[in-house]
Design a protein around this motif. Structure first.
Motif, PDB file in Angstrom:
ATOM      1  N   GLU A   1      34.912  33.988  51.984  1.00 40.94           N
ATOM      2  CA  GLU A   1      33.981  33.723  50.879  1.00 40.94           C
ATOM      3  C   GLU A   1      32.651  33.116  51.658  1.00 40.94           C
ATOM      4  OE1 GLU A   1      36.216  30.888  48.722  1.00 40.94           O
ATOM      5  OE2 GLU A   1      37.827  32.388  48.135  1.00 40.94           O
TER       6      GLU A   1
ATOM      7  N   VAL B   1      33.362  35.505  36.284  1.00 46.82           N
ATOM      8  CA  VAL B   1      33.092  35.231  37.648  1.00 46.82           C
ATOM      9  C   VAL B   1      31.770  34.327  37.694  1.00 46.82           C
ATOM     10  CG1 VAL B   1      32.479  36.231  39.912  1.00 46.82           C
ATOM     11  CG2 VAL B   1      34.325  37.205  38.320  1.00 46.82           C
TER      12      VAL B   1
ATOM     13  N   LYS C   1      31.928  30.766  37.115  1.00 47.15           N
ATOM     14  CA  LYS C   1      32.691  29.828  38.261  1.00 47.15           C
ATOM     15  C   LYS C   1      31.851  29.403  39.130  1.00 47.15           C
ATOM     16  CE  LYS C   1      36.636  31.337  39.992  1.00 47.15           C
ATOM     17  NZ  LYS C   1      37.640  30.318  39.306  1.00 47.15           N
TER      18      LYS C   1
ATOM     19  N   GLY D   1      29.742  30.147  41.762  1.00 45.27           N
ATOM     20  CA  GLY D   1      29.658  30.568  43.379  1.00 45.27           C
ATOM     21  C   GLY D   1      31.046  30.396  43.749  1.00 45.27           C
ATOM     22  N   LYS D   2      32.201  29.847  42.941  1.00 49.35           N
ATOM     23  CA  LYS D   2      33.511  30.028  43.518  1.00 49.35           C
ATOM     24  C   LYS D   2      34.138  31.444  43.326  1.00 49.35           C
ATOM     25  CE  LYS D   2      34.899  25.109  42.471  1.00 49.35           C
ATOM     26  NZ  LYS D   2      35.729  24.308  41.561  1.00 49.35           N
ATOM     27  N   ALA D   3      34.892  31.718  44.324  1.00 48.93           N
ATOM     28  CA  ALA D   3      35.492  33.250  44.206  1.00 48.93           C
ATOM     29  C   ALA D   3      36.446  33.295  43.349  1.00 48.93           C
ATOM     30  CB  ALA D   3      35.821  33.440  45.835  1.00 48.93           C
TER      31      ALA D   3
ATOM     32  N   TRP E   1      39.789  36.013  43.369  1.00 48.37           N
ATOM     33  CA  TRP E   1      40.523  37.027  44.162  1.00 48.37           C
ATOM     34  C   TRP E   1      41.491  37.771  42.971  1.00 48.37           C
ATOM     35  CZ3 TRP E   1      40.160  38.328  49.267  1.00 48.37           C
ATOM     36  CH2 TRP E   1      39.466  37.426  50.302  1.00 48.37           C
TER      37      TRP E   1
ATOM     38  N   MET F   1      37.733  40.335  46.296  1.00 44.81           N
ATOM     39  CA  MET F   1      37.108  39.249  46.044  1.00 44.81           C
ATOM     40  C   MET F   1      35.961  39.388  45.149  1.00 44.81           C
ATOM     41  SD  MET F   1      35.278  36.494  48.513  1.00 44.81           S
ATOM     42  CE  MET F   1      33.593  37.597  48.290  1.00 44.81           C
TER      43      MET F   1
ATOM     44  N   LYS G   1      32.337  37.337  43.877  1.00 43.17           N
ATOM     45  CA  LYS G   1      31.722  36.008  43.677  1.00 43.17           C
ATOM     46  C   LYS G   1      30.369  36.164  43.497  1.00 43.17           C
ATOM     47  CE  LYS G   1      30.512  32.465  48.015  1.00 43.17           C
ATOM     48  NZ  LYS G   1      31.235  31.345  47.052  1.00 43.17           N
ATOM     49  N   SER G   2      29.953  35.203  42.563  1.00 42.83           N
ATOM     50  CA  SER G   2      28.546  35.115  42.370  1.00 42.83           C
ATOM     51  C   SER G   2      27.569  34.561  43.268  1.00 42.83           C
ATOM     52  CB  SER G   2      28.617  34.536  40.808  1.00 42.83           C
ATOM     53  OG  SER G   2      28.944  33.202  40.903  1.00 42.83           O
TER      54      SER G   2
ATOM     55  N   THR H   1      26.502  39.631  41.933  1.00 41.68           N
ATOM     56  CA  THR H   1      27.823  39.372  42.040  1.00 41.68           C
ATOM     57  C   THR H   1      28.142  40.402  43.373  1.00 41.68           C
ATOM     58  OG1 THR H   1      28.321  38.821  39.750  1.00 41.68           O
ATOM     59  CG2 THR H   1      30.181  39.341  41.255  1.00 41.68           C
TER      60      THR H   1
END
Length: 603
Positions: free
Chosen positions: A71, A154, A157, A159-161, A163, A173, A175-176, A188
């Motif tokens: 990440e 997503v 969240k 910035g939080k990944a 999975w 994975m 992630k934004s 993303t």
């Protein structure tokens, strides 16, 4: 079961000893070995549970670290690139779009080739335009991930990944990304990572512990199932065992096998690590305990059988001697003295049997002598019975004689003599007759009437009789001849000794469940001292014989009633010297019952 119980009961004592010793040893050995085995298995399970929780914690730490590196890699490559600025510039110029596409391509290329375990990379612009690059020719890898993941989720969240499971041994994975200075959402990033990168964390653990590991994401989706068959994983997830996240070791049964499992959520709640251990694999090493249990049991049984055979022979030796002596003694009462081999309880029993046989021999001779004496006594008894039979002729002879006298008196016109003879015959028949000891009150009063009629004829007008009787009580059951001694006492000791006309009154009444019979005369009466002599003649040995005859009859009636019905019933005396005497009889009210059927009246 009953035939087996009968067979065991009829076994010889030696066989019972053998079976008892063997059974006791068998139960003891099996109990000890079973307890040891259970304790060993439980100890293994407990230790494994503790160890499993520790391993899950280590796996969780390593998993957090490894995924965080991936990440962070996506963010660092974004931070050092110009992608954020390029995507936030608004322009309708085609050259600007080309520049943005190039920056996206450079960013994805840097990510793809920065690590060998990254097999595909993709970028989704805010307008939904996808860009992808990969080392494989599977162009649908990212598309399948996009079909299962909501990009809006997503984006939320921040910035939080996220999975999710991919295909062909990959993990995806999501992630934004946001522009660093303005915080504007720019798109993303999606990375396809080989599953081996995650599996390598616990591969060695699976080999050492014979367990399987399930990796679940924050939505309880199965990310990886290393070392566990798909069917077992599906059963585990379908039963929602994974929701138990308190790190306690639990168990479940699948396909006729027992399993232990531990669920541990990482500190960030991003991952759940589930370790599943087969109890059969866990306790496979306990086969050694089973081996030694069987061999020790066999050895113990052999030793127990030999020891039991020796002890049973030693114990039953004296018993056999005793049994042989008893058999011989029962045949002809001849006894040979037993010399016991030991001084244990059976040996002492043999000595006591020697003494017993001597006493029995003496008793046999004594019984033989007593039998001869008994035969003589029976002969004498037969003689007495013969004489008693002869004596029975006398009452019948008296009846017939009195009836003849009565007939002659009637023929000669002696009505009073005839009546006297008739009454005397009736009294004689009733007093000697074979009626029971309990009769109706009506019959007892009929007897007294005849008895008083005789006295009225003898004393002419000197005696007057009054009756106060209720018909209600005529069928009550009373003891036979309870009024005659009292009436006789009233005549001889009351009326005869007082000049003038005497009156006898017989009354009957009840108080509750008690029947009261009263005989009252107007004779000379008695004081307290005389009443005590009447009721307790045994206390006065100097009492004249004349007084004893009638007064003992009164006491006899009193004692007889007390024996039949208890101390609450009997006779009581009230008297006033020179005036009257009343003797009251208290009886329970009964109807046609023998006294032994009314035991409840007794004290």
């Amino acid at each position: 079961m009953i035939p087996i119980a009968v067979s065991l009961r009829d076994m010889k004592l030696r066989t019972k000893f053998l079976l008892s010793f063997v059974l006791i040893i068998l139960i003891l050995v099996l109990t000890i070995t079973t307890v040891i085995y259970k304790v060993s298995v439980n100890t293994i399970k407990t230790n494994t549970s503790n160890y499993s929780r520790f391993l899950n914690e280590q796996i969780g730490i390593n998993l957090e670290k490894r995924t965080s590196e991936i990440e962070d890699l996506a963010f660092e490559e974004f931070r050092i690139s110009n992608l954020g600025q390029a995507l936030t510039q608004e322009s309708d110029d085609n050259s600007e779009h080309v520049l943005q596409s190039r920056e996206i391509a450079n960013y994805l290329s840097d990510l793809l080739y920065s690590r060998e375990f990254i097999v595909q990379a993709a970028f989704i612009e805010p307008n939904g335009v996808p860009h992808k690059i990969g080392r494989t020719f599977d162009s649908n890898l990212i598309e399948r991930g996009l079909d299962e993941v909501d990009l809006e989720k997503v984006k939320q969240k921040r910035g939080k990944a996220l999975w999710v499971p991919g295909s062909r041994g990959t993990l995806l994975m999501f992630k934004s990304l946001y522009e660093l200075t303005t915080g504007v959402y720019v798109g993303t990033v999606i990375l396809g990572v080989e599953s081996k990168q995650i599996e390598s964390i616990y591969t060695e653990i699976n080999r050492l512990t014979s367990s399987g590991i399930l990796i679940l994401n924050e939505d309880n989706q199965l990310i990886n199932s290393g070392g566990i068959v798909p069917e077992l994983s599906a059963f585990f997830l379908d039963n929602r065992f994974n929701l138990n996240s308190d790190s306690a070791t639990e168990s479940f049964r699948w396909n006729k096998s027992d399993y232990l499992y531990t669920v541990l959520a990482t500190s960030s709640d991003k991952w759940k690590i589930v370790q599943i251990i087969s109890v059969a694999e866990l306790t496979r090493g306990t086969s050694v305990i089973k081996y030694w249990t069987i061999h020790i049991t066999i050895i113990a049984l052999i030793a127990a059988f030999l020891l039991a055979a020796f002890l049973s022979k030693s114990i039953t030796g004296n018993v056999r001697l005793l049994l042989q002596s008893m058999t011989s003694f029962t045949m002809d009462f001849s006894h040979k003295v037993i010399v016991p081999k030991t001084r244990d309880e059976v040996g002492l029993l043999a000595e006591k049997f020697n003494l017993l046989t001597e006493k029995i021999s003496e008793l046999v001779h004594t019984v033989y002598k007593e039998k001869l004496l008994k035969q003589k006594a029976e002969y004498r008894t037969l003689q007495f019975e013969y004489k008693a039979l002869q004596a029975q002729i006398n009452p019948h002879f008296l009846y017939n004689t009195l009836e003849s006298i009565y007939g002659l008196a009637k023929l000669k016109g002696e009505e009073q003599i005839g009546e006297l003879i008739y009454l005397l015959g009736s009294l004689l028949r009733e007093s000697i007759g074979k009626k029971g000891d309990i009769i109706p009150l009506r019959e007892e009063l009929d007897f007294i009437r005849k008895y008083l009629n005789i006295h009225q004829i003898i004393y002419e007008d000197k005696i007057e009789v009054r009756y106060e009787l209720g018909e209600t009580w005529m069928d009550c059951s009373v003891p036979k001849f309870i009024l005659q001694p009292i009436v006789e006492n009233a005549i001889k000791h009351g009326i005869e000794e007082k000049p003038g006309k005497g009156t006898i009154q017989i009354a009957c009444r009840s108080e509750g469940e008690t029947l009261l019979l009263e005989v009252t005369d107007n004779g000379i009466g008695m004081d307290e001292a005389m009443i005590d002599k009447v009721m307790n003649p045994g206390n006065y040995p100097d009492l004249p014989v004349k007084d004893k005859h009638t007064r003992v009859g009164i006491v006899s009636v009193h004692k007889r009633i007390g024996i039949l019905y208890g101390g609450d019933y009997g006779l009581s005396v009230r008297s006033l010297p020179g005036e009257y005497t009343t003797i009251q009889i208290r009886l329970p009210i009964m109807w046609g019952a023998e006294p032994d059927e009314k035991e409840s009246h007794r004290n």
